[in-house]
Structure formats: structure tokens, C-alpha cells
Design a protein around this motif. Structure first.
Motif, short mmCIF file in Angstrom:
data_model
loop_
_atom_site.label_atom_id
_atom_site.label_comp_id
_atom_site.label_asym_id
_atom_site.label_seq_id
_atom_site.Cartn_x
_atom_site.Cartn_y
_atom_site.Cartn_z
N THR A 95 59.04 24.62 7.52
CA THR A 95 59.40 25.60 6.52
C THR A 95 59.08 25.11 5.12
O THR A 95 58.49 25.83 4.31
N SER A 96 59.44 23.87 4.83
CA SER A 96 59.28 23.37 3.47
C SER A 96 57.84 22.99 3.16
O SER A 96 57.34 23.23 2.07
N PHE A 97 57.16 22.41 4.14
CA PHE A 97 55.84 21.86 3.87
C PHE A 97 54.72 22.87 4.07
O PHE A 97 53.71 22.84 3.38
N VAL A 98 54.88 23.78 5.03
CA VAL A 98 53.83 24.74 5.35
C VAL A 98 54.06 26.06 4.64
O VAL A 98 53.23 26.52 3.86
N MET A 224 57.35 12.00 6.47
CA MET A 224 57.80 13.23 7.10
C MET A 224 59.16 13.66 6.58
O MET A 224 59.53 14.84 6.69
N VAL A 225 59.92 12.72 6.01
CA VAL A 225 61.22 13.06 5.46
C VAL A 225 61.08 13.70 4.08
O VAL A 225 61.96 14.44 3.64
N LEU A 226 59.96 13.45 3.40
CA LEU A 226 59.78 13.93 2.04
C LEU A 226 59.92 15.45 1.91
O LEU A 226 60.61 15.92 1.00
N ILE A 232 66.02 20.18 0.27
CA ILE A 232 67.43 20.05 -0.07
C ILE A 232 67.60 19.86 -1.58
O ILE A 232 68.53 20.40 -2.20
N GLY A 233 66.66 19.09 -2.19
CA GLY A 233 66.75 18.87 -3.63
C GLY A 233 66.61 20.15 -4.43
O GLY A 233 67.35 20.38 -5.40
#
Length: 593
Positions: A95-98, A224-226, A232-233
Motif C-alpha cells: 500500500t505504501s510503496f506501490v 523493507m521496513v522503510l 505510520i510517520g
């Protein structure tokens, strides 16, 4: 039907890249003005189809008053997010990266130049402009980006509007770890790695180590955690994101994700539902034998295989390779090994309490030695559990059996490579040496067969004679071992190498015998196979149990586990149960007095 509907390609029959070639070939069989590209692991939802009319209206509006859209991007919904914590983590990353990345590329940057799978194409536009993909061999390898380039250069527009979403399943794959390590094993046993390291251009390894250091840091999984950290940030603040990330690491989230990874690998590779797809977070103490039954084939066996691979790689490469380079190359795989071997006990309440360990040892001995048979459940006998673990082979078919045998052949690589690295065979590469090593293995199996038969026939009536025979066999093998050590060309490393060679070979023979159970059973060797399998299970169980018991010797390990991995209510309940258990034990001892 493959003659009537056959498509003759123009020019000489030189095919391009497979995926774009198939796409361009398939587009002529489609109908309508819109074409949606969907992967094999994707599906549509009925409620999403109701919004398709709104989505198609986007093709009638000019973007920024200049161009009509020709590729319309959509988002993916990772429906495997509820399967396990690892799948949920991967779903958040998607969700966040793509998704967020595609939104940004389309608006406001206006630089989205590729398509994804579930994007919708203007079919008529691309039919008249060379198809949905460029298929030239080796030139246009990435079909998605070249489809976007082709569309934009021919006055089209690639955009992204999330009217609907398409479901998608994500697998996590562990095969790359095995491919990497077995490739390294081949390099080190064949001498290619040593030859490459002796090249003048590779002697100075400091630049290589500098390059490997950040790579190994990323390989552990921090990159991968980034995306999750950024998500969240942006939503709740970066201080919250940092505190949650630190708390997750203290609670061994990475260990749990890697543990789940092994369960998913077993489910996808062996195609048998053993209940391991979701690695549960239990709130009661599971005994060692129960943990062994649950995680033996999915984690313990694979963890030990990776550990042997890493040890062998170090033994044969330590003479020309630095220790720093070895650590940087293998640190992430060592993390997987430690996780797969010990994580089931880390997440097991009271897993490191000494009294529980003592009780678990008694239960393990009882389970591993109990005879199986009709009506004996797997949780009561190792034999019943072992037979149940092979049930899937009866329904695998000839292809499945052939695949099992083919995969088992990888364990013979050790023996073949080790035999020609022994000091006593350093100056000969004759194939006869490898044949002699097999003679030694069959001799050991023959002796085991004699012992097994003798145990069944003479143990009751001739106990003294049978014990004498067993003692003579043991003394003979010890004598042979001492003689080998005393040989001038036989080193202690050779002894370790022999042990590491024969252990995987025996396991490979076990796997082949299990795959060919009807033939082995008719030949009368199934009892010997079961005896050999029990020996391997005992060795694996002892190795894991010894390390768990060693950690249980230190009280702070159990305290750390209770306070860090469980919530406060559960921790208090666990401490109360310990006190009550101690009081009950005290009353029972006083009553006995």
C-alpha cells in the motif's frame, strides 16, 4: 482448433520475449474498447464491477485538456494480509510503496510511464499502434515500461485513478536462499571460488567488503521496513513511527515474520494443509514434542540444512576467504537459521522455565520411543506421526513422486564434493573413490539391518549374546575411526567432513525411500528405513533441546521472554500460576512426609 485459429507471425519465425509476445498475440482474441491486464494471482470483486461504468468514462475526458487517457491505472488490494503477520506486513508495504508511489507519479508529477496489473488499456488505441507491449528480443525486456513509453510518444496518456481495486495474493519465497547457498556450495567445492579469489584484480578485498556492508544491512530487511515507517510517520507522526519500530524489534517482530515465512514456504511447496499456514501466537505452554511435531518439517529440518550449508561453505573457503567477507555474505541467512530453529520456543509461554524443560524431556522421550500402529494417534507415538507425515505422498501421483526424488538428489552433492577434498584422496580424482564411499554407506546400512533383525529375534531369548554382538560392532567402528584419525594424511577436518558428508546422504536416501514406500515395503527394508529415520529425529531433537535447555539454565531468559513478548495481564497471570504451582508442590511434598 490450434489450425483454424493459428496466427502466422510476420517475417521469419524469430520469437521475442515470452511475456510481451504472448500479450500481443492474445490481444487479437479480445473484444470491446477496453482491455484490462490481470495477473494469474489476481481476482475481481463483484461490488467493484458495479463501478466499471464510472471508470470507463475517464477515457472520454482529456487530461489537462490535452490528451485522452490511453492507460488507466488501478490499485491492488492484497487479500492475503489476513493470513499471517508477515502477510499483513507485506500488505502494508504494498500500500505504501506501490499505491502511494503510483498516485504521486500520475498526479501531480505527470510522469507515470508504465502500466501495472490491473490497469485498463484503450484497446483500439493500442491495436493500431503496435500492441500493448514491445516484444523485441533482449531490447525491450521490461514490457510494462515500454508500453507506457509507446503510449505516451504516440500522443496517449498514462494516468492513475482508483475507481476500483483488484484483489491480489502475494507469496513469499524462500527458494532464492537455497539457490544462493547451493550455488555457493558448488563454487567452493569445485574450486572456482578459490580461483576467482586468487585473481589479481580480486586480491584487495576492501572495496568489495565496503560494497557488501551496506548490501548486507539492506539484505537483513531494513529497507523493507522503510515504507511502513513512512506510512505510520505520515499518518501518526514520525516519533510514533520510530517508537513502534523500536518496540517491534524488541518484541522480536522480525523473528516472528521469518518464522511465518517458513510456514508459508511449506504450504506452497508441498501443497498439503498441515495447519502451519498461520503460525499461531499461543497463550499456553506447548510441550517440546508438540512443537517438534508442528515445526519439524517446515522449520527445523530446513534450518539444519541451511546451517550445514553455511558450515561447509566456511570450512572449504576459510583458507582463502576472509572472515569479514563470510559474515557479510551469510549474516542474513544465519538469522534465518537461528529463527527457524529457536523461534517456536521464543514465542512459547514458559518455554525457558527449567521445570517445564524437565517435564518436556520426559514427554519427548516417551513420544519418540512409543510404538505406533492402528489406533495410536500421532501425538502419542513418533511412529504414527512419521507415517502421517508421508500421507501426502500417496496422492502425489507419478509426477509428484519424481519431483520428490529429484529434490532429494541435492543431498548427494555434499558426499560427491567432500570425497575429493579429503587429504587421503587429494592426488586422485578417480570415480572409483566415490564408489568406495557408497560401499561404506551401504556397509553401515547393512550393519544397522543386522542389529534391527537381531533386536527383534534375539533380544528376548539371548540378551547376553545380543549385547555382546552389539558391543563388538561398536568396538569395531571405534577402532576404524581411531585408525582413520591415526593415518598420517587424515586430519580432524577430514573427520568432520566425513560426518557432514554422510549425514545429508542418509537423509537423501530416507526421502527417496519414503517416496518409493511401496517398493521398499515389498523389499522388506521398511523397518530399517523407520529405524534410520528415528535415529535422525533423535539427533535433531537432542541438538535443538540441548540449546533450549542451555538457555533455560539462565533465569533472566525466562523473565525477558515473559515481560517483553506478552502483555502485562498475561505476564501477571503467568507469575501467579507459578506461585500457585509452587505452593501445590510444597503441600504435596509435606503430605508425603
Amino acid at each position: 482448433m490450434q489450425v483454424i485459429y493459428r496466427i502466422k507471425l510476420p517475417g521469419p519465425a524469430i520469437l521475442g520475449e515470452g511475456k510481451p509476445e504472448n500479450q500481443n498475440h492474445a490481444i487479437i482474441f479480445t473484444r470491446g474498447e477496453g482491455l484490462q491486464t490481470i495477473d494469474m494471482n489476481q481476482d475481481n470483486y463483484m461490488e467493484e464491477a458495479l463501478k466499471m461504468r464510472n471508470l470507463l468514462q475517464e477515457f472520454l475526458k482529456k487530461r489537462d485538456g490535452v490528451r485522452y487517457p490511453t492507460i488507466l491505472g488501478l490499485r491492488e488490494h492484497i487479500f492475503t494480509g489476513s493470513v499471517s503477520s508477515l502477510a499483513w506486513f507485506m500488505s502494508n508495504r504494498e500500500t505504501s510503496f506501490v499505491t502511494i508511489g503510483q498516485r504521486l507519479l500520475a498526479d501531480p508529477l505527470k510522469v507515470r510511464f508504465h502500466y501495472g496489473h490491473p490497469d485498463v488499456f484503450d484497446r483500439l488505441f493500442h491495436l493500431t499502434r503496435g500492441g500493448v507491449s514491445k516484444a523485441s528480443k533482449t531490447i525491450n525486456l521490461s514490457e510494462d515500461i515500454f508500453a507506457g513509453f509507446n503510449s505516451t510518444l504516440r500522443e496517449g496518456n498514462v494516468t492513475h485513478h482508483e475507481y476500483i481495486q483488484v484483489g491480489k495474493g502475494r507469496d513469499i519465497t524462500v527458494l532464492t536462499v537455497y539457490v544462493f547457498l547451493y550455488s555457493r556450495l558448488y563454487l567452493v567445492l569445485s574450486g572456482l571460488e578459490e580461483g576467482l579469489n586468487k585473481q589479481p584484480g580480486l586480491r584487495d578485498k576492501k572495496p568489495l567488503q565496503v560494497a557488501l556492508a551496506p548490501q548486507s544491512f539492506v539484505q537483513i530487511g531494513f529497507l523493507m521496513v522503510l515504507p511502513m515507517f513512512m506510512e505510520i510517520g505520515l499518518g501518526r507522526g514520525f516519533r510514533t513511527a520510530l517508537s513502534e519500530f523500536i518496540l517491534m524489534q524488541l518484541q522480536l517482530a522480525s523473528v516472528f515474520f521469518t518464522l511465518s515465512l517458513g510456514a508459508l514456504r511449506l504450504y506452497s511447496m508441498e501443497v498439503q494443509n498441515t495447519g502451519l499456514l498461520v503460525v499461531g501466537f499461543v497463550v499456553f505452554h506447548a510441550k517440546f514434542a508438540e512443537n517438534y511435531r508442528l515445526y519439524s518439517r517446515s522449520h527445523f529440518v530446513k534450518g539444519l540444512e541451511l546451517m550445514i550449508l553455511l558450515i561447509v561453505y566456511q570450512i572449504f573457503g576459510q583458507s582463502y576467504r576472509g572472515s569479514i567477507a563470510y559474515v557479510l555474505i551469510t549474516i542474513s541467512i544465519w538469522f534465518i537459521v537461528c529463527t527457524w530453529l529457536f523461534a517456536p520456543f521464543l514465542f512459547n509461554p514458559s518455554g525457558f522455565e527449567w521445570q517445564k524443560i524437565v517435564d518436556d524431556w520426559t514427554d519427548w522421550n516417551k513420544w519418540i520411543n512409543n510404538r505406533g500402529g492402528i489406533g495410536v494417534p500421532p501425538e502419542k507415538s513418533w511412529e504414527s506421526w512419521w507415517e502421517q507425515e508421508q500421507d501426502h505422498l500417496r496422492h502425489s501421483g507419478k509426477r509428484g513422486i519424481a519431483a520428490e526424488i529429484l529434490l532429494a538428489l541435492r543431498f548427494f552433492i555434499y558426499q560427491y564434493g567432500f570425497v575429493y577434498h579429503l587429504a587421503i584422496t587429494k592426488h586422485t580424482k578417480r570415480f572409483l573413490v566415490y564408489g568406495i564411499s557408497w560401499m561404506v554407506i551401504f556397509l553401515i546400512l547393512f550393519v544397522m539391518k543386522i542389529v534391527s533383525v537381531g533386536w527383534r529375534k534375539f533380544s528376548a531369548d539371548f540378551q547376553l549374546m545380543f549385547r555382546l554382538i552389539k558391543g563388538l560392532i561398536f568396538v569395531t567402528f571405534v577402532t576404524i575411526l581411531v585408525t582413520l584419525v591415526a593415518l598420517p594424511h587424515m586430519t580432524m577436518q577430514d573427520i568432520i567432513v566425513c560426518i557432514l558428508a554422510f549425514m545429508p546422504t542418509g537423509w537423501g536416501l530416507l526421502l527417496i525411500a519414503q517416496a518409493c514406500k511401496p517398493l521398499v515395503h515389498r523389499a522388506g527394508f521398511w523397518a530399517s528405513v523407520r529405524t534410520l529415520a528415528r535415529g535422525y529425529e533423535i539427533v535433531m531433537g537432542l541438538f535443538i533441546f540441548t540449546l533450549v535447555a542451555f538457555l533455560a539454565w539462565f533465569p533472566f531468559v525466562s523473565e525477558f521472554q515473559t515481560h517483553m513478548l506478552f502483555n502485562q495481564a498475561f505476564s501477571r497471570g503467568l507469575q501467579i500460576s507459578r506461585i500457585l504451582g509452587g505452593q501445590r508442590n510444597g503441600r504435596s511434598s509435606r503430605n508425603k512426609d
